[in-house]
Design a protein around this motif. Structure first.
Motif, PDB file in Angstrom:
ATOM      1  N   ASN A   1     -24.334 112.007  10.295  1.00  0.00           N
ATOM      2  CA  ASN A   1     -25.256 113.070  10.278  1.00  0.00           C
ATOM      3  C   ASN A   1     -25.720 113.527  11.912  1.00  0.00           C
TER       4      ASN A   1
ATOM      5  N   ARG B   1     -43.756 116.314   2.376  1.00  0.00           N
ATOM      6  CA  ARG B   1     -42.541 115.868   3.412  1.00  0.00           C
ATOM      7  C   ARG B   1     -41.014 116.132   2.644  1.00  0.00           C
ATOM      8  N   THR B   2     -40.891 116.012   1.440  1.00  0.00           N
ATOM      9  CA  THR B   2     -39.782 116.442   0.998  1.00  0.00           C
ATOM     10  C   THR B   2     -39.414 117.815   1.030  1.00  0.00           C
ATOM     11  N   GLU B   3     -40.366 118.689   1.022  1.00  0.00           N
ATOM     12  CA  GLU B   3     -40.169 120.061   1.200  1.00  0.00           C
ATOM     13  C   GLU B   3     -39.768 120.291   2.703  1.00  0.00           C
TER      14      GLU B   3
ATOM     15  N   GLU C   1     -38.198 118.412   4.631  1.00  0.00           N
ATOM     16  CA  GLU C   1     -36.976 117.526   4.935  1.00  0.00           C
ATOM     17  C   GLU C   1     -35.802 118.715   4.303  1.00  0.00           C
ATOM     18  N   ARG C   2     -36.354 119.125   3.131  1.00  0.00           N
ATOM     19  CA  ARG C   2     -35.235 120.225   2.586  1.00  0.00           C
ATOM     20  C   ARG C   2     -35.093 121.675   3.619  1.00  0.00           C
ATOM     21  N   LEU C   3     -36.081 122.051   4.121  1.00  0.00           N
ATOM     22  CA  LEU C   3     -36.058 123.141   4.946  1.00  0.00           C
ATOM     23  C   LEU C   3     -35.387 122.776   6.188  1.00  0.00           C
TER      24      LEU C   3
ATOM     25  N   HIS D   1     -33.103 120.963   6.611  1.00  0.00           N
ATOM     26  CA  HIS D   1     -31.443 120.617   6.397  1.00  0.00           C
ATOM     27  C   HIS D   1     -30.894 122.073   6.311  1.00  0.00           C
ATOM     28  N   LYS D   2     -31.574 123.042   5.989  1.00  0.00           N
ATOM     29  CA  LYS D   2     -30.679 124.471   5.913  1.00  0.00           C
ATOM     30  C   LYS D   2     -31.430 125.308   6.867  1.00  0.00           C
ATOM     31  N   THR D   3     -32.297 125.068   7.634  1.00  0.00           N
ATOM     32  CA  THR D   3     -32.733 125.826   8.845  1.00  0.00           C
ATOM     33  C   THR D   3     -31.835 126.531   9.691  1.00  0.00           C
TER      34      THR D   3
ATOM     35  N   ARG E   1     -26.303 128.610  10.629  1.00  0.00           N
ATOM     36  CA  ARG E   1     -26.657 127.234  10.803  1.00  0.00           C
ATOM     37  C   ARG E   1     -25.769 126.574  11.517  1.00  0.00           C
TER      38      ARG E   1
ATOM     39  N   ALA F   1     -38.745 124.047  10.817  1.00  0.00           N
ATOM     40  CA  ALA F   1     -38.490 124.397   9.233  1.00  0.00           C
ATOM     41  C   ALA F   1     -38.650 126.021   9.273  1.00  0.00           C
TER      42      ALA F   1
END
Length: 162
Positions: free
Chosen positions: A7, A26-28, A30-32, A34-36, A88, A114
């Motif tokens: 990673n 927290r899940t939201e 982490e998702r943001l 990973h694509k920010t 990204r 985020a």
């Protein structure tokens, strides 16, 4: 350990900075993360300009915008900013190559963010700046001298002595 290394080599390491006022789960978050394409930059000198930040971070790719953190009351820089890239990959390069470098004699840190939302450019401390600067006990020229609490103690002592 291997997953952590993999990673990190892709620029996806776990962020040490976390927006305490993030409204989602927290899940939201982490998702943001990973694509920010937005980075939080900390430990800046109060005298570093947005042009200096832009010049440094544009070495890694096309910078969309730089948002300098401001003291909520004085509207002066208070040691952090957000850098938003168009891609990204460029943001990952900045994480990989700029994190830990010196800018204005300060070692800056970069973390994933985020995404910038209007209003986040202001410090969240009681005195308008960053919370960590209120409690700092060392004298730091690049951060405006002593921390706010120490400065208040010094000025109240000087008032009593006068």
């Amino acid at each position: 350990m291997l997953k952590s290394y993999m990673n990190r080599s892709k620029g996806l390491e776990q962020s040490s900075y976390r927006d305490q006022q993030f409204k989602g789960s927290r899940t939201e978050l982490e998702r943001l993360l990973h694509k920010t394409t937005t980075l939080y930059i900390g430990n800046l000198s109060f005298y570093t300009t947005d042009l200096q930040i832009y010049e440094l971070f544009s070495k890694c790719g096309d910078v969309k915008r730089v948002i300098v953190g401001l003291d909520r009351f004085k509207k002066t820089p208070c040691g952090f900013c957000f850098v938003e890239y168009y891609s990204r990959d460029d943001a990952e390069d900045a994480m990989r190559y700029i994190n830990g470098t010196k800018l204005d004699d300060r070692i800056i840190r970069t973390d994933w963010d985020a995404g910038f939302i209007e209003g986040r450019q202001y410090g969240r401390g009681r005195t308008g700046g960053q919370v960590r600067d209120e409690y700092r006990t060392d004298y730091d020229v690049g951060r405006g001298g002593y921390g706010k609490i120490v400065q208040q103690k010094i000025s109240s002592t000087e008032t009593l002595d006068a």
